[in-house]
Design a protein around this motif. Structure first.
Motif, PDB file in Angstrom:
ATOM      1  N   LYS A 153       0.843  -1.190   0.000  1.00  0.00           N
ATOM      2  CA  LYS A 153       0.000   0.000   0.000  1.00  0.00           C
ATOM      3  C   LYS A 153       0.880   1.242   0.000  1.00  0.00           C
ATOM      4  O   LYS A 153       1.790   1.376   0.798  1.00  0.00           O
ATOM      5  CB  LYS A 153      -0.910   0.004   1.235  1.00  0.00           C
ATOM      6  N   LEU A 154       0.585   2.181  -0.907  1.00  0.00           N
ATOM      7  CA  LEU A 154       1.369   3.412  -1.017  1.00  0.00           C
ATOM      8  C   LEU A 154       0.436   4.602  -1.144  1.00  0.00           C
ATOM      9  O   LEU A 154      -0.473   4.615  -1.970  1.00  0.00           O
ATOM     10  CB  LEU A 154       2.302   3.357  -2.227  1.00  0.00           C
ATOM     11  N   SER A 155       0.674   5.605  -0.301  1.00  0.00           N
ATOM     12  CA  SER A 155      -0.100   6.847  -0.346  1.00  0.00           C
ATOM     13  C   SER A 155       0.861   8.023  -0.494  1.00  0.00           C
ATOM     14  O   SER A 155       1.793   8.178   0.290  1.00  0.00           O
ATOM     15  CB  SER A 155      -0.923   7.004   0.935  1.00  0.00           C
ATOM     16  N   ILE A 156       0.647   8.833  -1.529  1.00  0.00           N
ATOM     17  CA  ILE A 156       1.486  10.014  -1.779  1.00  0.00           C
ATOM     18  C   ILE A 156       0.578  11.235  -1.828  1.00  0.00           C
ATOM     19  O   ILE A 156      -0.319  11.310  -2.664  1.00  0.00           O
ATOM     20  CB  ILE A 156       2.253   9.890  -3.109  1.00  0.00           C
ATOM     21  N   ARG A 157       0.832  12.175  -0.937  1.00  0.00           N
ATOM     22  CA  ARG A 157       0.026  13.399  -0.892  1.00  0.00           C
ATOM     23  C   ARG A 157       0.938  14.610  -1.030  1.00  0.00           C
ATOM     24  O   ARG A 157       1.752  14.889  -0.153  1.00  0.00           O
ATOM     25  CB  ARG A 157      -0.759  13.482   0.417  1.00  0.00           C
ATOM     26  N   GLY A 158       0.804  15.277  -2.148  1.00  0.00           N
ATOM     27  CA  GLY A 158       1.572  16.496  -2.355  1.00  0.00           C
ATOM     28  C   GLY A 158       0.896  17.660  -1.658  1.00  0.00           C
ATOM     29  O   GLY A 158       0.206  17.504  -0.654  1.00  0.00           O
ATOM     30  N   ILE A 173       8.617   2.819  -8.367  1.00  0.00           N
ATOM     31  CA  ILE A 173       7.631   1.953  -7.720  1.00  0.00           C
ATOM     32  C   ILE A 173       7.151   0.877  -8.677  1.00  0.00           C
ATOM     33  O   ILE A 173       7.057  -0.305  -8.326  1.00  0.00           O
ATOM     34  CB  ILE A 173       6.434   2.793  -7.222  1.00  0.00           C
ATOM     35  N   GLY A 174       6.863   1.276  -9.900  1.00  0.00           N
ATOM     36  CA  GLY A 174       6.354   0.320 -10.874  1.00  0.00           C
ATOM     37  C   GLY A 174       7.330  -0.794 -11.186  1.00  0.00           C
ATOM     38  O   GLY A 174       6.926  -1.940 -11.391  1.00  0.00           O
ATOM     39  N   ARG A 175       8.617  -0.490 -11.195  1.00  0.00           N
ATOM     40  CA  ARG A 175       9.613  -1.494 -11.578  1.00  0.00           C
ATOM     41  C   ARG A 175      10.087  -2.347 -10.413  1.00  0.00           C
ATOM     42  O   ARG A 175      10.677  -3.407 -10.626  1.00  0.00           O
ATOM     43  CB  ARG A 175      10.801  -0.803 -12.237  1.00  0.00           C
ATOM     44  N   SER A 179       4.047  -6.316  -6.121  1.00  0.00           N
ATOM     45  CA  SER A 179       2.974  -6.735  -5.221  1.00  0.00           C
ATOM     46  C   SER A 179       2.093  -5.577  -4.775  1.00  0.00           C
ATOM     47  O   SER A 179       1.205  -5.770  -3.943  1.00  0.00           O
ATOM     48  CB  SER A 179       3.579  -7.407  -3.983  1.00  0.00           C
ATOM     49  N   LEU A 180       2.306  -4.364  -5.304  1.00  0.00           N
ATOM     50  CA  LEU A 180       1.523  -3.206  -4.901  1.00  0.00           C
ATOM     51  C   LEU A 180       0.035  -3.449  -5.149  1.00  0.00           C
ATOM     52  O   LEU A 180      -0.375  -3.756  -6.266  1.00  0.00           O
ATOM     53  CB  LEU A 180       1.985  -1.967  -5.666  1.00  0.00           C
ATOM     54  N   GLY A 181      -0.767  -3.292  -4.081  1.00  0.00           N
ATOM     55  CA  GLY A 181      -2.194  -3.542  -4.207  1.00  0.00           C
ATOM     56  C   GLY A 181      -3.053  -2.297  -4.078  1.00  0.00           C
ATOM     57  O   GLY A 181      -4.198  -2.285  -4.529  1.00  0.00           O
ATOM     58  N   SER A 182      -2.499  -1.233  -3.456  1.00  0.00           N
ATOM     59  CA  SER A 182      -3.275  -0.014  -3.241  1.00  0.00           C
ATOM     60  C   SER A 182      -2.395   1.204  -3.487  1.00  0.00           C
ATOM     61  O   SER A 182      -1.300   1.304  -2.946  1.00  0.00           O
ATOM     62  CB  SER A 182      -3.819   0.017  -1.806  1.00  0.00           C
ATOM     63  N   LEU A 183      -2.885   2.133  -4.314  1.00  0.00           N
ATOM     64  CA  LEU A 183      -2.124   3.342  -4.648  1.00  0.00           C
ATOM     65  C   LEU A 183      -3.028   4.555  -4.535  1.00  0.00           C
ATOM     66  O   LEU A 183      -4.111   4.602  -5.119  1.00  0.00           O
ATOM     67  CB  LEU A 183      -1.558   3.243  -6.069  1.00  0.00           C
TER      68      LEU A 183
END
Length: 629
Positions: A153-158, A173-175, A179-183
């Motif tokens: 799970k990854l959350s990015i807030r500018g 992140i993509g490469r 297993s990333l399930g939530s963006l």
């Protein structure tokens, strides 16, 4: 070597004789082989310490950085495992960039070892906010989590002022995070379709995507996600001005497991996109939120016909939807599974439209209707009669609804209604006629009347008779209720009571309520009730057995009242607020310490008679308690 150090400039250097017969010859450089050159001064006798230059053994600085990126790339991808690659990545930013650019399919499988016990793939969660959100940090996260279960799970807030995250960060992140399930991407105007393409290509297990104010992402990026991430189950789009029907159609075609969709303030989303979503995900879509969109009655008709699996529906700010849209939605007979309905600021909500919705949703248990200026008493009562399974009803800013609509809906909701909330409805007035003697609403357990200035004693007396089983009551901001009105509630077995802002509340009311409900009362909020004095606290201390949350903010209490609370052996408060109580002074410190054995939260804000030293002492002494001062 001894001959070198004793050389005087006159004798031969070698045992076999002089190399040059004349030592003053123009060539003064004596060759001692292919490795060493020695210089002799012509006449001056000097001590030769050692050869001065060793051209054959000269050490030059050697660094792996001189290797081209292609060579470093090949080295990194052949390392035994993620731990080794992570160690190399933290050598420098350059190496970090190279390691994070390696796709998972480019790793040398033959040399890549697997970690034992690594059975929590995608179990890690990371969040970057504001200035912390940069491409370098994303690269570090990508590489660092690869060897520890993988990023799930990854959350990015500018921020509204700008962001330092670009497509390069999403590429890392993509490469590195398959297993990333939530963006979640918020306030990132620097992210484009290219970044989302990298996520789509490298993260096929993506299930949740949240895009908020990503103004440069278009339908192209959403199409890529749809094609590469078939497991997508949750999609949230807000203020994405370049995403429209094309992207939603691609999602509908490829993501058959879609369960939740929320779209807000996306001007390019029209009826065609909504229709595609509903018609292609009829069997899976359970939650749908449509807010501030340029959709018409057509979209609501599609919802009513194809929303066979929808359990939660939110419709807000749909200015182009008319009464016809809600009428058709209700008559579509597709919302049989609908459990919760929220309608806000939709001009099409009329008496006829809402009645149709009530009839078309027989299993609806919760309804929230707000900012509906065309809804009247007749429509509310008709909706209550039609909604046979309704358990919770909330009305907010429905200014045509009067006291007759309120009591009419209570009487016609049936035996399942457990909670009723009325907020900011300005047409509510006090009853002038009584209710039928046989009327009752025995199932109602929670009643909230907030900021309805016309709600008075007669209404409260009627509520006391109509709803004898109330457990939770919220009468916030009702300044028109007097002591006699409050006393009509004491016969109930109250658990949670909120009388904040009720300026006519007195000690007699609190004493009566605590004496009657001392064994059931858990929460009592009398914030801003300026007529409440220490007498109420004495009654609370004497009667309340399980009270855990007490708010006395801006009440006329003093140190004596606080000491009364502390003297009770029964009272086990966890939350206490005396904010704005000017008569509570440093003398209350021993009493507060006595209460501190169970306190988890203490509010001392704006207590001007309590010194800083007392607050500091309490902070140190009550280390388990969060103190606001």
């Amino acid at each position: 070597m001894s001959q070198i150090y004793s050389f005087a400039g006159e004798n031969d250097f070698y045992r076999r004789g002089a190399i040059y017969p004349n030592p003053k010859d123009a060539s003064l450089l004596l060759s001692l082989g292919s490795f060493v050159d020695v210089y002799f001064p012509p006449t001056k006798r000097s001590r030769v310490v050692a050869p001065t230059v060793f051209s054959g053994f000269e050490k030059k600085p050697v660094s792996i950085d001189v290797l081209p990126d292609e060579c470093l790339f090949e080295i990194f991808r052949r390392l035994p495992g993620p731990q080794e690659r992570s160690a190399c990545a933290f050598v420098s930013k350059h190496w970090l960039t190279l390691v994070s650019s390696i796709r998972q399919k480019e790793l040398d499988v033959s040399s890549n070892k697997t970690e034992d016990g690594d059975d929590c793939e995608g179990c890690l969660s990371r969040s970057l906010d504001g200035k912390k959100a940069t491409d370098v940090r994303l690269a570090a996260i990508a590489v660092g989590t690869a060897g520890r279960g993988g990023l799930g799970k990854l959350s990015i807030r500018g921020s509204s002022s700008g962001s330092k995250v670009s497509d390069l960060g999403l590429r890392s992140i993509g490469r590195s995070c398959p297993s990333l399930g939530s963006l979640s991407l918020w306030y990132l105007s620097t992210i484009s379709d290219n970044g989302l393409l990298e996520i789509a290509e490298g993260c096929p297990q993506l299930e949740k995507l949240d895009l908020n104010r990503c103004s440069t992402i278009t339908d192209k990026g959403l199409v890529a996600i749809a094609k590469s991430c078939p497991n997508l189950s949750e999609l949230t789009l807000e203020a994405c001005s370049r995403i429209g029907d094309e992207g939603l159609q691609a999602i509908a075609r490829s993501c058959s497991k879609l369960k939740s969709v929320s779209i807000k303030n996306c001007p390019l989303v029209r009826d065609q996109g909504i229709a595609s979503l509903l018609s292609n995900t009829t069997c899976s879509l359970a939650k749908l939120k449509l807010q501030m969109l340029n959709v018409t009655d057509v979209s609501l008709a599609v919802v009513g016909h194809y929303g066979l699996s929808i359990t939660d529906l939110v419709l807000a700010g749909l200015s182009h939807v008319s009464e016809k849209g809600f009428w058709v939605m209700g008559n579509g007979v597709g919302l049989q599974k609908l459990n919760s309905l929220t309608i806000t600021a939709c001009q099409g909500v009329t008496d006829t439209g809402l009645e149709s919705v009530g009839k078309g949703c027989p299993n609806m248990k919760k309804a929230v209707i707000s900012k509906s200026p065309l809804l009247s008493d007749n429509g509310l009562v008709s909706f209550a009669k039609a909604s046979l399974s309704l358990e919770s009803l909330q009305l907010e800013e429905c200014h045509r609804v009067t006291q007759f609509g309120f009591f009419g809906s209570l009487l016609n909701c049936g035996e399942k209604l457990k909670a009723f909330s009325l907020v900011n409805c300005l047409s509510i007035r006090d009853l002038t006629t009584g209710l039928p003697a046989s009327s009752h609403c025995s199932a109602l357990r929670s009643l909230s009347i907030r900021n309805c200035p016309g709600f008075g004693d007669a209404n409260l007396a009627a509520v006391g008779k109509l709803c004898p089983q109330l457990e939770e009551i919220d009468l916030c901001g009702l300044k028109g209720i007097t002591e006699s009105g409050f006393l009509h509630l004491i016969q109930s077995s109250l658990v949670k009571v909120n009388f904040s802002g009720c300026s006519n509340l007195t000690d007699r009311v609190i004493s009566a309520i605590t004496a009657r409900n001392g064994w059931t009362l858990e929460v009592l909020n009398i914030d801003g009730c300026s007529n409440i004095t220490d007498a109420s606290l004495v009654s609370i201390a004497a009667n309340c057995q399980i009270l855990s949350d007490l708010d006395l903010s801006k009440c006329a209490i003093s140190d004596s009242g606080v000491h009364a609370l502390a003297s009770s052996d029964k009272l086990k408060l966890q939350i206490l607020s005396v904010a704005g109580c000017s008569m509570v002074t440093d003398k209350s410190m021993p009493a507060i310490v006595g209460l501190g054995s169970t306190l988890l939260g203490l509010n001392l804000q704006q207590c001007r008679s309590i010194s800083n030293s007392t607050v500091e002492f309490l902070v140190e002494r009550l280390y388990k308690c969060d103190i606001l001062s």
